[in-house]
Each structure stands twice: as structure tokens, then as C-alpha cells.
Design an enzyme around this catalytic site. Sequence first.
Site, PDB file in Angstrom:
ATOM      1  N   GLU A 151     144.953 -78.533  42.631  1.00  0.00           N
ATOM      2  CA  GLU A 151     146.014 -78.621  41.802  1.00  0.00           C
ATOM      3  C   GLU A 151     147.218 -79.427  42.772  1.00  0.00           C
ATOM      4  OE1 GLU A 151     147.158 -74.795  41.107  1.00  0.00           O
ATOM      5  OE2 GLU A 151     145.599 -74.209  39.713  1.00  0.00           O
ATOM      6  N   ASP A 193     141.681 -79.021  39.005  1.00  0.00           N
ATOM      7  CA  ASP A 193     143.231 -79.085  38.542  1.00  0.00           C
ATOM      8  C   ASP A 193     143.036 -78.640  37.172  1.00  0.00           C
ATOM      9  OD1 ASP A 193     146.006 -79.031  38.489  1.00  0.00           O
ATOM     10  OD2 ASP A 193     145.755 -80.926  39.592  1.00  0.00           O
ATOM     11  N   GLU A 257     137.029 -73.238  35.417  1.00  0.00           N
ATOM     12  CA  GLU A 257     137.697 -71.884  35.453  1.00  0.00           C
ATOM     13  C   GLU A 257     137.928 -71.662  33.771  1.00  0.00           C
ATOM     14  OE1 GLU A 257     141.176 -71.575  37.723  1.00  0.00           O
ATOM     15  OE2 GLU A 257     140.270 -72.886  39.511  1.00  0.00           O
TER      16      GLU A 257
HETATM   17  C1  XIL Z   1     143.403 -66.930  40.778  1.00  0.00           C
HETATM   18  C2  XIL Z   1     142.694 -65.603  40.795  1.00  0.00           C
HETATM   19  O1  XIL Z   1     141.852 -65.491  39.318  1.00  0.00           O
HETATM   20  C3  XIL Z   1     143.407 -64.482  40.942  1.00  0.00           C
HETATM   21  O2  XIL Z   1     142.763 -63.241  41.039  1.00  0.00           O
HETATM   22  C4  XIL Z   1     144.246 -64.490  42.204  1.00  0.00           C
HETATM   23  O3  XIL Z   1     145.336 -63.615  42.287  1.00  0.00           O
HETATM   24  C5  XIL Z   1     144.992 -65.627  42.194  1.00  0.00           C
HETATM   25  O4  XIL Z   1     144.294 -67.007  41.829  1.00  0.00           O
HETATM   26  N1  XIL Z   1     143.893 -71.818  39.194  1.00  0.00           N
HETATM   27  C6  XIL Z   1     142.791 -71.585  40.370  1.00  0.00           C
HETATM   28  C7  XIL Z   1     142.398 -70.413  40.621  1.00  0.00           C
HETATM   29  O5  XIL Z   1     142.257 -72.742  40.834  1.00  0.00           O
HETATM   30  O6  XIL Z   1     142.346 -70.184  42.192  1.00  0.00           O
HETATM   31  C8  XIL Z   1     143.161 -69.200  40.293  1.00  0.00           C
HETATM   32  O7  XIL Z   1     142.594 -68.035  40.414  1.00  0.00           O
HETATM   33  C9  XIL Z   1     143.680 -69.365  38.663  1.00  0.00           C
HETATM   34  C10 XIL Z   1     144.163 -70.505  38.491  1.00  0.00           C
END
Ligand code: XIL
Length: 346
Positions: A151, A193, A257
Site C-alpha cells: 500500500e 495494494d 486478500e
Molecule cells: C488487516 C487484518 O485483517 C486485521 O485483522 C488487522 O487488524 C489489520 O490488518 N490490507 C492489508 C491487510 O494489506 O494486512 C489488512 O489486514 C487488510 C487490508
Amino acid sequence: MRKFFVTGLLFLCSFIPKNNPGCNETKLYQIAKFPIGVALDPEKLMKDENYWKIAVNQFNSFTPEILLKPKFLQPSRAQFEFSEMDQLLTYCEKYNIRVHGHTLIWHKGLPAWMEKFKGSRQDWEQLMKDHIQSVIKHFKGRIKSWDVVNEAFNDDGTLRKNIWLKNIGEDYIEKAFTYATEMDKDAKLFYNDYSLEVNGPKQKAVLKYLQDLRSKGVKIDGIGMQMHVRLDYPDITEINKSARKIHEAGFLVHYSELDVSLIQKGIFTSGARALERQKERMKDIVKGYMELSEVSRFGITLWGVSDNDSWLSEQNGRARPVLFDSRYRTKPAYCGFLEGLENKPK
Ligand code: XIL
């Protein structure tokens, strides 16, 4: 009387929600031609039977959801906490599960000491190098892929003003990848990202930036498209076009994700139709991914085992964005995902 009772019971049972709405539960990773991953919480894996059964039966790639973030790995300067992750790796090796490392450099998930650190540009470079190289060195050979930078861009395509940019300067991204390569030349290194599934200024800037780095000889193997999407946004043609662009630029593509929130036209929605829509969406996304060439498919990772475990549920329980419901039963979205893998016609 007894017969009547049994018939009545069977009749009532037919109204109990079935585990498999429209498909038989199988093992997703066995059907897929590429790794199927999930964001993982090791504590639940050890303690919750429902959770570990799904994690191990459905997925062959784990991305630790928080454990590999600097806050947990280096809570105090030069004091690394590797033991929990080592245990998880032993477990994964037993079950033949790949572990993807997420994430080395990010603006969140930082320990307080790092956020407050005061020092020259050189001191900051050393801090970043120490973190990246200590972590990669420890897990070398066991964790074979990393989100090196997460990111780093804003939606308008400019670089995010995080502590790394402020203290090191624009070349912190190049440095991060170089430090990682120095420590493990065989590891697959990713830039990760959100909103890269939209063909907008951010995606354009990221691609150009990473291609320029590559042409300077920096090793960057892949791009993680986070894929936190909604029922109606972005359009599937946008998503597929983005993935193709990234793959045509020669990067591995990781849907890193994936979750599909039950949001349509900007508002939360629910009910059978919403779940059906989510199913179609999952199917389309997986089908699109299958059209990429085999060599560029690093895998699809769901961001949470069940709706109960999703990070979005912490913000709003109505998002219900993944494949299993909060009671660990398959959802229509599971069937959609499966149909996408099987490439079934409509
Ligand atoms: C999030 C986790 O899912 C949560 O449990 C934590 O509290 C914060 O981070 N983008 C990302 C991830 O790259 O690392 C994030 O994960 C969600 C958004």
C-alpha cells in the site's frame, strides 16, 4: 404415532438450512490448478475445531493475517519474536501448506518504537534493512514469497506519505526490494495494494513505477491485487482487464486478500438474492483468473476463513464477505468459487 412423529421430524428437518447450498463441499485446493489461500489466525487454528478443519481441508496456502507484520515480529528494537510463526511453519510443513509472507514494509502494523524513531536518513535505511533482512534470514527456505511493500500508493497515483517516504525518500521501495533480494535471491517478491483491480491512476502509476524499477535491474516478481470488492464494484470486465495488464507486464498475479462485501450501490444488502449475487461474483472472479496463463497464477487468497473471522466483520457484521458463514457452513459463494474453478457454463 411413532411413524407420524418421524415423518414430522423429517419434514421439519427439511427446513433446517443445509450445509451445502447447491453444491457438495469438496477440497478447493484439490480442484484448483493454482494455490488457494486464506488469511490465517494461528490461535484459532490451534483452538477452534471448525476453523482448522476448513483451513486445512480447503486451502493449501496461508497468509498469516497479522503475525508477520513488524508490530508482532519486532516489538522492541532488535528483539524479534519468531516463535509463534516458527510453530505455524512446522504445522504447515506437516500438511504441505505454502506460507506467503505478509508484510515487510507498510504504514500500518508498526511497533510504537518504529513509528517514533528519530534518526538520519541513513539510520532509517539501516532500520529498514535490519528489519527486512533479519526477518527474511530467519525464515529463509521456509517462507518462499513475500509482500515486500504494501500500500505505498494513493488512489491518485502519488506516493503515500508514510514514515518510509518521509524519512528515507522516494527510493525506499527500490531499497526494500534490493535488501530483500540480497538476503534471499530465490524468494518471490511482491508489491501488494488495494484498488489495483480498477484501471485508474493508481494502477497505472504502480505498474509504471514497478516496471521502471525492473528496468533498472531491481527484482520484483509479482503484484498482489488485494481484491476487497463489492457485489457491483468494480465491474468484472475491469477486474479481468487489470489482471491481464499486470500479467502482460510480466508479473505474477496474486489475488491476495479476496473478499466480496454484500454492498450494492453503496449500501449493505442481505437475503438470498444478495448471497446469490455474491455467488455469481465469486464465480466470475475465479473464472477470470483462470484465463490468465498458468505461469502467472500465483494463487487466490481469501481474506478470512469464515464471515466471523473477516476483518470487515470487525467494522460491520453485514459485510459477510467470504466463503463460509459465521457458523462455518458453506455459503452459495463457496459454490460460486467452486464453479469458477470447474469452469462450469451458466
Ligand atoms: C488487516 C487484518 O485483517 C486485521 O485483522 C488487522 O487488524 C489489520 O490488518 N490490507 C492489508 C491487510 O494489506 O494486512 C489488512 O489486514 C487488510 C487490508
